[in-house]
Design a protein around this motif. Sequence first.
Motif, PDB file in Angstrom:
ATOM      1  N   LEU A   4       0.837  -1.268   0.134  1.00 34.73           N
ATOM      2  CA  LEU A   4       0.089   0.159  -0.078  1.00 34.73           C
ATOM      3  C   LEU A   4       0.846   1.322  -0.073  1.00 34.73           C
ATOM      4  O   LEU A   4       1.923   1.314   0.782  1.00 34.73           O
ATOM      5  CB  LEU A   4      -1.209  -0.061   1.276  1.00 34.73           C
ATOM      6  CG  LEU A   4      -1.913  -1.088   1.447  1.00 34.73           C
ATOM      7  CD1 LEU A   4      -2.460  -1.144   2.732  1.00 34.73           C
ATOM      8  CD2 LEU A   4      -3.134  -0.999   0.298  1.00 34.73           C
ATOM      9  N   VAL A   9      -2.949   4.622   1.690  1.00 37.80           N
ATOM     10  CA  VAL A   9      -3.202   4.569   2.782  1.00 37.80           C
ATOM     11  C   VAL A   9      -4.203   5.618   3.561  1.00 37.80           C
ATOM     12  O   VAL A   9      -5.176   5.479   4.148  1.00 37.80           O
ATOM     13  CB  VAL A   9      -2.166   4.596   3.711  1.00 37.80           C
ATOM     14  CG1 VAL A   9      -1.981   5.065   5.107  1.00 37.80           C
ATOM     15  CG2 VAL A   9      -0.972   3.497   3.497  1.00 37.80           C
ATOM     16  N   VAL A 105       3.612  -1.300   4.008  1.00 37.72           N
ATOM     17  CA  VAL A 105       2.707  -0.145   4.165  1.00 37.72           C
ATOM     18  C   VAL A 105       3.444   0.953   4.132  1.00 37.72           C
ATOM     19  O   VAL A 105       4.199   1.276   5.010  1.00 37.72           O
ATOM     20  CB  VAL A 105       1.711  -0.410   5.260  1.00 37.72           C
ATOM     21  CG1 VAL A 105       0.794   0.791   5.233  1.00 37.72           C
ATOM     22  CG2 VAL A 105       1.183  -1.646   4.885  1.00 37.72           C
ATOM     23  N   ARG A 311      -4.621  -2.314   6.969  1.00 41.64           N
ATOM     24  CA  ARG A 311      -4.822  -3.599   6.302  1.00 41.64           C
ATOM     25  C   ARG A 311      -6.293  -4.344   6.340  1.00 41.64           C
ATOM     26  O   ARG A 311      -6.624  -4.675   5.088  1.00 41.64           O
ATOM     27  CB  ARG A 311      -3.928  -4.520   6.857  1.00 41.64           C
ATOM     28  CG  ARG A 311      -3.639  -5.889   6.209  1.00 41.64           C
ATOM     29  CD  ARG A 311      -2.628  -6.839   6.618  1.00 41.64           C
ATOM     30  NE  ARG A 311      -2.978  -7.324   8.029  1.00 41.64           N
ATOM     31  CZ  ARG A 311      -2.233  -7.914   8.718  1.00 41.64           C
ATOM     32  NH1 ARG A 311      -1.029  -8.581   8.302  1.00 41.64           N
ATOM     33  NH2 ARG A 311      -2.407  -8.398  10.070  1.00 41.64           N
ATOM     34  N   GLY A 320      -5.042  -1.636  -2.925  1.00 44.44           N
ATOM     35  CA  GLY A 320      -3.554  -2.088  -2.601  1.00 44.44           C
ATOM     36  C   GLY A 320      -3.040  -3.358  -3.868  1.00 44.44           C
ATOM     37  O   GLY A 320      -3.902  -3.817  -4.663  1.00 44.44           O
TER      38      GLY A 320
END
Length: 326
Positions: A4, A9, A105, A311, A320
């Motif tokens: 991501l 995000v 991430v 997530r 993602g």
Amino acid sequence: MLMLGRAQVREVLEDADEEVLRAVREAYLCHQQGLTAVPHSVFLRFPDDDRNRIIALPAYLGGEDPVAGVKWIASFPANIETDLPRANAVMILNSVRTGEPEALVEAATISARRTAASAALAAATLAAGTPDTGVTLFGCGVINGEVLRFLRTTLPGLTAVTVFDLDAGRARSFAEASAARYPTLTVEVAESAAAALRAHRLVSLATTAGTPHLDAAYCPPGTLVLHLSLRDLSPATVLASTNIVDDADHVCRASTSLHLAEQEVGHRDFVTASLGSLLSGAPYRRPDDGLTVFSPFGLGILDLAVARLVRRRAADQGVGTTLADF
């Protein structure tokens, strides 16, 4: 492996402020219950460079949905002079069953929001007898922008904001942007640090200061200082205050104001309580006289809590990129 980026995000965290606050609160409660593992952060510094650093924060957060991982965050304060982000970060989340990496991430957004949510949660938990309706934001960067965002959730009676920055232009730009984003708030720019500290009984410090520089004598009695940047207040101010921390072992190191105070007196008796203990106990009312200081080192479990939320929401929204053979 789920990957991501920054925009993704931010997309999955849109309208998720209350969920972020709950995630941070639950992380503090898990820490209070001994359901976490939080090794000391590792600071990477560079020869002949006392400003820039990169920090690794490994952690394990237990509970119903355990998660482990590490945040790798770079802080280069001079970046803001060239319109680059001061902080850049990435997180890796690992399976607690096999150790395999499960997510990569972008984490500057996560880091800023968990910091701000922690501050806003503390402001609500360390409430005064008379509700706070104004806040001073000392340092007009990303962190205090996020602090204001979350304070509007935890302190719904907030109506006034005073801002101050050593860069007057940055303070004016921050004030204009905040007023446009939150039309119900009155936003003013203080002409001096002293005027900023006098303006309200709630102050958020988010600067890049490396050594103490503020005289908290300007603060009205009963003020709560959200000491997010950790190095603004003198040891004398710390020793004269009611001190709430996230974790004393973590915050009393790396030349923070509390670390300097500990070195001066040889103990930590000046630390009153942890935020986790107050969240798990009876409602707390901060003293009407003197100064209350909340100094959060910023535990890696908070990053894990928000990254886990990211997530989960990314999976629900189909956001993602999945890399099958990482």
